[in-house]
Design an enzyme around this catalytic site. Structure first.
Site, PDB file in Angstrom:
ATOM      1  N   HIS A 123      65.955   5.370  13.164  1.00  0.00           N
ATOM      2  CA  HIS A 123      66.210   3.937  12.966  1.00  0.00           C
ATOM      3  C   HIS A 123      65.748   3.586  11.542  1.00  0.00           C
ATOM      4  O   HIS A 123      64.828   4.211  11.017  1.00  0.00           O
ATOM      5  CB  HIS A 123      65.369   3.184  14.000  1.00  0.00           C
ATOM      6  CG  HIS A 123      65.621   1.724  14.096  1.00  0.00           C
ATOM      7  ND1 HIS A 123      65.067   0.823  13.230  1.00  0.00           N
ATOM      8  CD2 HIS A 123      66.352   0.987  14.974  1.00  0.00           C
ATOM      9  CE1 HIS A 123      65.437  -0.404  13.569  1.00  0.00           C
ATOM     10  NE2 HIS A 123      66.220  -0.330  14.624  1.00  0.00           N
ATOM     11  N   ASP A 200      57.839   7.534  16.802  1.00  0.00           N
ATOM     12  CA  ASP A 200      58.424   6.217  17.000  1.00  0.00           C
ATOM     13  C   ASP A 200      58.870   6.157  18.461  1.00  0.00           C
ATOM     14  O   ASP A 200      59.888   6.737  18.841  1.00  0.00           O
ATOM     15  CB  ASP A 200      59.608   6.058  16.036  1.00  0.00           C
ATOM     16  CG  ASP A 200      60.452   4.828  16.346  1.00  0.00           C
ATOM     17  OD1 ASP A 200      60.186   4.146  17.359  1.00  0.00           O
ATOM     18  OD2 ASP A 200      61.393   4.555  15.575  1.00  0.00           O
ATOM     19  N   GLN A 203      62.076   3.557  21.776  1.00  0.00           N
ATOM     20  CA  GLN A 203      63.030   3.745  22.879  1.00  0.00           C
ATOM     21  C   GLN A 203      62.512   4.748  23.906  1.00  0.00           C
ATOM     22  O   GLN A 203      63.251   5.129  24.814  1.00  0.00           O
ATOM     23  CB  GLN A 203      64.382   4.252  22.334  1.00  0.00           C
ATOM     24  CG  GLN A 203      65.027   3.341  21.318  1.00  0.00           C
ATOM     25  CD  GLN A 203      65.565   2.054  21.913  1.00  0.00           C
ATOM     26  OE1 GLN A 203      65.731   1.931  23.134  1.00  0.00           O
ATOM     27  NE2 GLN A 203      65.824   1.075  21.074  1.00  0.00           N
ATOM     28  N   LYS A 226      60.793  -4.375  23.950  1.00  0.00           N
ATOM     29  CA  LYS A 226      61.687  -3.367  24.533  1.00  0.00           C
ATOM     30  C   LYS A 226      61.098  -2.817  25.839  1.00  0.00           C
ATOM     31  O   LYS A 226      61.682  -1.974  26.490  1.00  0.00           O
ATOM     32  CB  LYS A 226      61.929  -2.227  23.542  1.00  0.00           C
ATOM     33  CG  LYS A 226      62.711  -2.686  22.299  1.00  0.00           C
ATOM     34  CD  LYS A 226      62.959  -1.522  21.373  1.00  0.00           C
ATOM     35  CE  LYS A 226      63.340  -1.943  19.972  1.00  0.00           C
ATOM     36  NZ  LYS A 226      64.731  -2.363  19.827  1.00  0.00           N
ATOM     37  N   CYS A 364      71.273  -0.078  13.256  1.00  0.00           N
ATOM     38  CA  CYS A 364      70.195   0.192  12.290  1.00  0.00           C
ATOM     39  C   CYS A 364      70.009   1.693  12.056  1.00  0.00           C
ATOM     40  O   CYS A 364      68.887   2.175  11.873  1.00  0.00           O
ATOM     41  CB  CYS A 364      68.866  -0.415  12.723  1.00  0.00           C
ATOM     42  SG  CYS A 364      68.827  -2.191  12.602  1.00  0.00           S
TER      43      CYS A 364
END
Ligand code: PLP
Length: 406
Positions: A123, A200, A203, A226, A364
């Site tokens: 991202h 990261d 997700q 999220k 993104c």
């Protein structure tokens, strides 16, 4: 707990509405998730009955909310199995967390000609902060390529690692492809080369159990919104020893111990990294979202979402000319697709008129779109409150849009 989709959907008031006279089918969960009533109620109660600034008050409300805020930190600590609560820093989101490390770790440890490794499927939030850091510190950014199916090519990763590698920053799950990356292996290989690793988890955190100690990652970042929590709150986990040695990246109230015009000394962890009035409402709201997710059970969530992915993939693949981007062996319930030469925006706009919310564009991840030589995709991202009937509606919607646009 029994996984009862009808009851679960009732927990999310947004889902029961109609758009353009059609029941809302919300499949834009990769961008942000909806909030269960318990999170909405928690935030409402905080604003209407309990609001007061944390840490600096001796009065009742301030003490109460400070306790809730610090308890929220412990709930996050336990959720990701961090060793110490001071390893949990409240930030504004994944982007805030990554920028914090890029600045602070960068200042402390990155020297000219050092190298930072990211991947082709990151991202922008896990690209641009490192580019900025490399520019500042005259370091080099190296990129792990991916296969056509959307998997990291680990042999290429091994070749990139060397004594100049100081940091590897990789997403746990790709927001555009749904690929679940083998982060344990990536972390171990980086550590063997003497590099630190930032994961990261934007997700990843909502789709399965994360254990930062078992992973042995040095940093882990995620966003509240999220994970069924509020916007504007996120987490940076960092190993205590590293955070202790890293300089603060923002100055202001709460992050200091003693201030004079001659010299300022900094507060201890985690406050050193939480300058200014924190988003305490967001932090406590996030803790209630974590409690909610835990009550449903991450294993139940993962198992149900896997069924959604399998069903949706089989169903959509029946559509002539539909191509799925991201066919990794290990995937979460995200399907990025294109149909023939139809522009993703056109497809997305027609689906919208049928009440189906999907995301269209580059998500993104412009370098990833360049890798596939496409302008963007249509992305349906499903979570545990989506249903098989909604997937049927998506299928019908795509078929209709295709007949209109081709
Ligand atoms: N990383 C990934 C993989 C994401 O999907 C996102 C958001 O979509 C981010 C980082 C940035 O998250 P936020 O905008 O909440 O900071």
């Amino acid at each position: 707990m029994n996984f009862d989709i009808t009851n679960i959907r009732k927990d999310f008031p947004v889902l029961s509405q109609q758009v353009y006279g059609k029941p809302l089918v919300y499949m834009d969960n990769g961008a942000t998730t909806q909030k269960p009533q318990i999170v909405i109620d928690t935030i409402n109660k905080l604003h209407s009955k309990q609001n007061s600034s944390i840490h600096r008050g001796v009065h009742y409300l301030s003490e109460q909310i400070t306790e809730q805020y610090e308890n929220a930190r412990k709930i996050v600590q336990e959720f990701i199995n961090a060793e110490f609560s001071q390893e949990i820093i409240f930030t504004s989101g994944t982007t805030g967390s990554i920028n914090a490390v890029a600045f602070s770790f960068g200042e402390a440890y990155i020297k000219p000609n050092d190298e930072v490794i990211i991947s082709e499927m990151e991202h922008h939030s896990n690209i641009v902060p490192w580019q900025m850091m490399c520019d500042r510190k005259h370091a080099k950014l190296r990129v792990i390529p991916i296969s056509d199916d959307g998997e990291l090519i680990l042999d290429e990763y091994r070749k990139l690692l060397n004594s100049k590698t100081k940091l590897v920053a990789i997403n746990q799950v790709s927001n555009s492809l749904g690929t679940v990356n083998p982060i344990k292996e990536i972390i171990d290989l980086a550590h063997n080369a003497g590099a630190k690793v930032l994961i990261d988890g934007a997700q990843g955190i909502q789709h399965g159990k994360v254990d930062v100690q078992a992973l042995d990652c040095d940093f882990y970042a995620f966003s509240g919104h999220k994970l069924y929590g509020p916007t504007g709150i996120g987490i940076l986990y960092g190993k205590e020893k590293l955070l202790f040695d890293m300089p603060p990246y923002q100055g202001g109230g709460d992050m200091v111990e003693c201030v004079s015009f001659e010299k300022t000394t900094y507060n201890s962890l985690p406050f050193k990294f939480e300058a200014g009035t924190s988003n305490y409402i967001g932090a406590i709201g996030l803790a209630s979202a974590i409690d909610y997710v835990k009550a449903i059970g991450l294993e139940n969530i993962a198992a149900y979402e896997h069924k959604l992915l399998t069903y949706a993939t089989q169903k959509l693949m029946q559509i002539d000319g539909l191509r799925i981007y991201g066919n990794a062996r290990n995937k979460i319930s995200i399907i990025s697709f294109l149909v023939g030469n139809i522009h993703p925006y056109d497809m997305g706009m027609i689906l919208d008129k049928m009440g189906i919310a999907v995301r269209t564009g580059t998500h993104c991840t412009m370098p990833l779109m360049d890798r596939y030589e496409i302008e963007g995709t249509v992305r349906a991202s499903m979570v545990f409150y989506n249903t098989f009937e909604e997937i049927d509606k998506l299928y019908d919607g795509v078929v209709i849009a295709k007949s209109m646009l081709e």
